[in-house]
Design a protein around this motif. Structure first.
Motif, PDB file in Angstrom:
ATOM      1  N   GLY A  18     117.380  32.499  58.824  1.00 50.10           N
ATOM      2  CA  GLY A  18     116.274  33.509  58.395  1.00 50.10           C
ATOM      3  C   GLY A  18     114.971  32.980  59.202  1.00 50.10           C
ATOM      4  N   TRP A  19     114.415  34.073  59.941  1.00 54.18           N
ATOM      5  CA  TRP A  19     113.183  33.918  60.723  1.00 54.18           C
ATOM      6  C   TRP A  19     112.417  35.080  60.403  1.00 54.18           C
ATOM      7  CZ3 TRP A  19     113.227  29.650  63.549  1.00 54.18           C
ATOM      8  CH2 TRP A  19     114.272  29.077  64.059  1.00 54.18           C
ATOM      9  N   SER A  20     110.945  34.509  60.217  1.00 58.90           N
ATOM     10  CA  SER A  20     109.767  35.459  59.799  1.00 58.90           C
ATOM     11  C   SER A  20     109.354  36.138  61.170  1.00 58.90           C
ATOM     12  CB  SER A  20     108.867  34.870  58.965  1.00 58.90           C
ATOM     13  OG  SER A  20     108.204  33.761  59.627  1.00 58.90           O
ATOM     14  N   HIS A  21     109.104  35.105  62.047  1.00 59.84           N
ATOM     15  CA  HIS A  21     108.519  35.484  63.237  1.00 59.84           C
ATOM     16  C   HIS A  21     109.192  34.904  64.617  1.00 59.84           C
ATOM     17  CE1 HIS A  21     105.383  36.192  60.232  1.00 59.84           C
ATOM     18  NE2 HIS A  21     104.741  36.966  60.854  1.00 59.84           N
ATOM     19  N   VAL A  22     109.357  35.478  65.587  1.00 59.35           N
ATOM     20  CA  VAL A  22     109.815  34.920  66.881  1.00 59.35           C
ATOM     21  C   VAL A  22     108.450  35.241  67.776  1.00 59.35           C
ATOM     22  CG1 VAL A  22     111.283  35.262  68.689  1.00 59.35           C
ATOM     23  CG2 VAL A  22     112.053  35.519  66.218  1.00 59.35           C
ATOM     24  N   ILE A  23     108.180  33.970  68.534  1.00 62.80           N
ATOM     25  CA  ILE A  23     106.937  34.129  69.280  1.00 62.80           C
ATOM     26  C   ILE A  23     107.167  33.772  70.830  1.00 62.80           C
ATOM     27  CG2 ILE A  23     104.549  32.983  69.620  1.00 62.80           C
ATOM     28  CD1 ILE A  23     104.593  32.319  66.585  1.00 62.80           C
ATOM     29  N   ALA A  24     106.976  34.498  71.907  1.00 61.58           N
ATOM     30  CA  ALA A  24     106.986  34.292  73.024  1.00 61.58           C
ATOM     31  C   ALA A  24     105.735  33.745  73.666  1.00 61.58           C
ATOM     32  CB  ALA A  24     107.590  35.503  73.848  1.00 61.58           C
ATOM     33  N   THR A  25     105.648  33.032  74.444  1.00 56.83           N
ATOM     34  CA  THR A  25     104.327  32.541  74.959  1.00 56.83           C
ATOM     35  C   THR A  25     104.268  32.545  76.503  1.00 56.83           C
ATOM     36  OG1 THR A  25     104.942  30.192  75.326  1.00 56.83           O
ATOM     37  CG2 THR A  25     104.093  30.713  73.086  1.00 56.83           C
ATOM     38  N   VAL A  26     105.335  33.013  77.093  1.00 52.47           N
ATOM     39  CA  VAL A  26     105.299  33.522  78.504  1.00 52.47           C
ATOM     40  C   VAL A  26     105.856  34.797  78.761  1.00 52.47           C
ATOM     41  CG1 VAL A  26     105.397  30.996  79.439  1.00 52.47           C
ATOM     42  CG2 VAL A  26     107.637  32.211  78.995  1.00 52.47           C
ATOM     43  N   GLN A  27     105.438  35.474  79.854  1.00 47.18           N
ATOM     44  CA  GLN A  27     105.719  37.027  79.947  1.00 47.18           C
ATOM     45  C   GLN A  27     107.317  37.032  80.244  1.00 47.18           C
ATOM     46  OE1 GLN A  27     103.019  37.606  83.093  1.00 47.18           O
ATOM     47  NE2 GLN A  27     104.431  37.841  84.682  1.00 47.18           N
ATOM     48  N   ASP A  28     107.915  35.923  80.811  1.00 49.40           N
ATOM     49  CA  ASP A  28     109.364  36.163  81.293  1.00 49.40           C
ATOM     50  C   ASP A  28     110.203  36.027  80.078  1.00 49.40           C
ATOM     51  OD1 ASP A  28     108.635  35.985  83.795  1.00 49.40           O
ATOM     52  OD2 ASP A  28     109.169  33.809  84.194  1.00 49.40           O
ATOM     53  N   ASP A  29     109.596  35.560  78.999  1.00 49.47           N
ATOM     54  CA  ASP A  29     110.491  35.351  77.553  1.00 49.47           C
ATOM     55  C   ASP A  29     110.233  36.514  76.578  1.00 49.47           C
ATOM     56  OD1 ASP A  29     111.384  33.085  78.360  1.00 49.47           O
ATOM     57  OD2 ASP A  29     110.308  32.011  77.213  1.00 49.47           O
ATOM     58  N   GLN A  30     109.282  37.677  76.815  1.00 53.31           N
ATOM     59  CA  GLN A  30     108.790  38.636  76.119  1.00 53.31           C
ATOM     60  C   GLN A  30     110.065  39.394  75.647  1.00 53.31           C
ATOM     61  OE1 GLN A  30     105.794  41.084  77.249  1.00 53.31           O
ATOM     62  NE2 GLN A  30     106.166  40.907  79.455  1.00 53.31           N
ATOM     63  N   HIS A  31     111.003  39.990  76.453  1.00 58.23           N
ATOM     64  CA  HIS A  31     112.049  40.976  76.366  1.00 58.23           C
ATOM     65  C   HIS A  31     113.216  40.143  75.661  1.00 58.23           C
ATOM     66  CE1 HIS A  31     110.099  43.298  79.500  1.00 58.23           C
ATOM     67  NE2 HIS A  31     110.168  44.265  78.846  1.00 58.23           N
ATOM     68  N   GLY A  32     113.384  39.029  75.969  1.00 65.70           N
ATOM     69  CA  GLY A  32     114.496  38.331  75.355  1.00 65.70           C
ATOM     70  C   GLY A  32     113.998  37.987  73.824  1.00 65.70           C
ATOM     71  N   PHE A  33     112.943  37.610  73.707  1.00 66.96           N
ATOM     72  CA  PHE A  33     112.639  37.180  72.340  1.00 66.96           C
ATOM     73  C   PHE A  33     112.275  38.499  71.504  1.00 66.96           C
ATOM     74  CE2 PHE A  33     111.133  32.493  72.065  1.00 66.96           C
ATOM     75  CZ  PHE A  33     111.823  32.157  73.256  1.00 66.96           C
ATOM     76  N   ALA A  34     111.880  39.590  72.004  1.00 66.18           N
ATOM     77  CA  ALA A  34     111.973  40.741  71.125  1.00 66.18           C
ATOM     78  C   ALA A  34     113.147  41.121  70.714  1.00 66.18           C
ATOM     79  CB  ALA A  34     111.236  41.743  72.227  1.00 66.18           C
ATOM     80  N   ARG A  35     114.122  40.944  71.693  1.00 61.93           N
ATOM     81  CA  ARG A  35     115.366  41.539  71.228  1.00 61.93           C
ATOM     82  C   ARG A  35     116.033  40.416  70.434  1.00 61.93           C
ATOM     83  NH1 ARG A  35     120.605  39.791  73.641  1.00 61.93           N
ATOM     84  NH2 ARG A  35     119.654  38.755  75.534  1.00 61.93           N
ATOM     85  N   PHE A  36     115.577  39.128  70.341  1.00 66.68           N
ATOM     86  CA  PHE A  36     116.325  38.183  69.373  1.00 66.68           C
ATOM     87  C   PHE A  36     115.412  38.534  67.872  1.00 66.68           C
ATOM     88  CE2 PHE A  36     116.068  34.184  67.029  1.00 66.68           C
ATOM     89  CZ  PHE A  36     117.468  34.045  66.950  1.00 66.68           C
ATOM     90  N   ALA A  37     114.154  38.826  68.142  1.00 65.65           N
ATOM     91  CA  ALA A  37     113.492  39.041  66.844  1.00 65.65           C
ATOM     92  C   ALA A  37     114.143  40.422  66.151  1.00 65.65           C
ATOM     93  CB  ALA A  37     112.253  39.323  67.080  1.00 65.65           C
ATOM     94  N   GLY A  38     114.623  41.546  66.813  1.00 61.74           N
ATOM     95  CA  GLY A  38     115.223  42.597  66.279  1.00 61.74           C
ATOM     96  C   GLY A  38     116.462  42.290  65.806  1.00 61.74           C
ATOM     97  N   GLU A  39     117.387  41.316  66.405  1.00 59.27           N
ATOM     98  CA  GLU A  39     118.561  40.962  65.929  1.00 59.27           C
ATOM     99  C   GLU A  39     118.568  40.233  64.480  1.00 59.27           C
ATOM    100  OE1 GLU A  39     120.572  40.804  70.420  1.00 59.27           O
ATOM    101  OE2 GLU A  39     120.343  38.928  69.163  1.00 59.27           O
TER     102      GLU A  39
END
Length: 342
Positions: free
Chosen positions: A98-119
């Motif tokens: 279980g995850w409360s927050h998923v944090i991307a720190t580089v712009q290349d990861d923002q879409h993938g991490f946003a997708r993982f957070a949503g999942e």
């Protein structure tokens, strides 16, 4: 403690996320294993370098130690910050958590991490620490911004927290005057000729060039860096390409040593307030090199004057950096209760 996922590509930035996690009661994890790249979540550098950065940052090397009774969880530490454990998690293991927050720190990861957070039903957070970093505000991130990038949605501006060793004031003491640079790739950057000219003008002053490609090499761990900074007359910090947050510049200020460089390189950026000519720095926009050499020699011969400059840059740092207040802002952004002082 709640589980939080954060990518890892810069030692100082990740250490700041560890310190923020300590404040917020998070158990911080970082992706390991190429599956994160293969399934499109972790994409740092993929457009131009293919798998190169994935091989550098995601590979499960001998430095990673499996955690007993926790399949897919690994443990290591960064050689720059010994004693600060880094917890890694494979994609398969992360999907079982279980995850409360998923944090991307580089712009290349923002879409993938946003997708993982949503999942995973987690909040998506973007840490914006690079100058000119591209932010996709359509992803509606909770933005932690430690650069000059404009906030176009939900976000707060804050200063990355330095390791306690790197942010402790050191009383100045000049034994042998030395000017040090910790700017990576100094021999090949646009400001290198001026750096070399300064050394030729001041043969009586020692110069040290640390960092990637520097003649004096990369320095680790953090206490060794702090000791070298504390033993310096000035820090030479001249970068035409500038900083986002600026770990090295803020390190000079926190330890309390004045800097030499072009203040104009920091106009409009987080570190701009630290540049006050003849108070906290020698501004190369205002003084040519012969004048700089004369000032350096005057300061080296006058410990009281040097101490005033040291205290001045630390005073500016103290005036603008308030991690407790910024923690309250971050808690408000993330919808977390504000900590009550004991």
């Amino acid at each position: 403690m709640t589980n939080v996922l954060c990518d890892r590509h810069h030692a100082g930035l990740y250490r700041s996320m560890q310190l923020l996690s300590r404040r917020l009661g998070w158990a911080l994890h970082t992706p390991v294993g190429h599956e994160w790249f293969d399934e499109g979540y972790w994409r740092f550098g993929a457009a131009h370098l293919g798998r190169q950065l994935a091989d550098q940052y995601l590979a499960v090397t001998d430095d990673w130690v499996p955690v007993a009774r926790a399949n897919g969880h690994l443990l290591t530490e960064d050689p720059e910050f010994p004693g600060a454990p880094v917890w890694g998690v494979t994609l398969d293991a992360a999907r079982r958590m279980g995850w409360s927050h998923v944090i991307a720190t580089v712009q290349d990861d923002q879409h993938g991490f946003a997708r993982f957070a949503g999942e995973m039903g987690a909040a998506y957070v973007l840490q914006v620490g690079n100058t000119g970093q591209d932010v996709d505000w359509h992803l509606d991130p909770l933005a932690l911004v430690s650069s000059e990038v404009p906030i176009r949605g939900r976000g707060v501006r804050y200063h990355q927290e330095l390791d306690p060793i790197a942010s402790a004031w050191r009383e100045p003491s000049i034994h042998a005057p030395v000017i040090r640079s910790f700017v990576n790739c100094m021999p090949s950057i646009a400001c290198a000729p001026l750096w070399r000219e300064a050394q030729a003008l001041m043969p009586d002053i020692a110069f040290a060039e640390h960092g990637i490609d520097g003649r004096d090499g990369v320095v680790k761990p953090i206490d060794a860096i702090a000791d070298l900074m504390a033993g310096s007359l000035f820090g030479w910090h001249d970068k035409a390409h500038g900083d986002g947050f600026g770990h090295v510049l803020h390190g000079w200020a926190a330890i309390g040593r004045p800097v030499i460089g072009h203040a104009s390189h920091y106009a409009g950026r987080m570190g701009s307030v630290l540049w006050r000519d003849m108070e906290t720095c020698i501004d190369l926009d205002r003084h040519d090199l012969p004048e700089v050499a004369a000032i350096v020699r005057e300061v080296a011969a006058d410990p009281a004057r040097h101490a005033r400059m040291c205290r001045a840059i630390r005073a500016v740092y103290d005036a603008v950096v308030d991690h407790d207040a910024e923690e309250r802002d971050i808690r408000g952004l993330l919808g977390m209760p504000v900590a009550v002082a004991a």
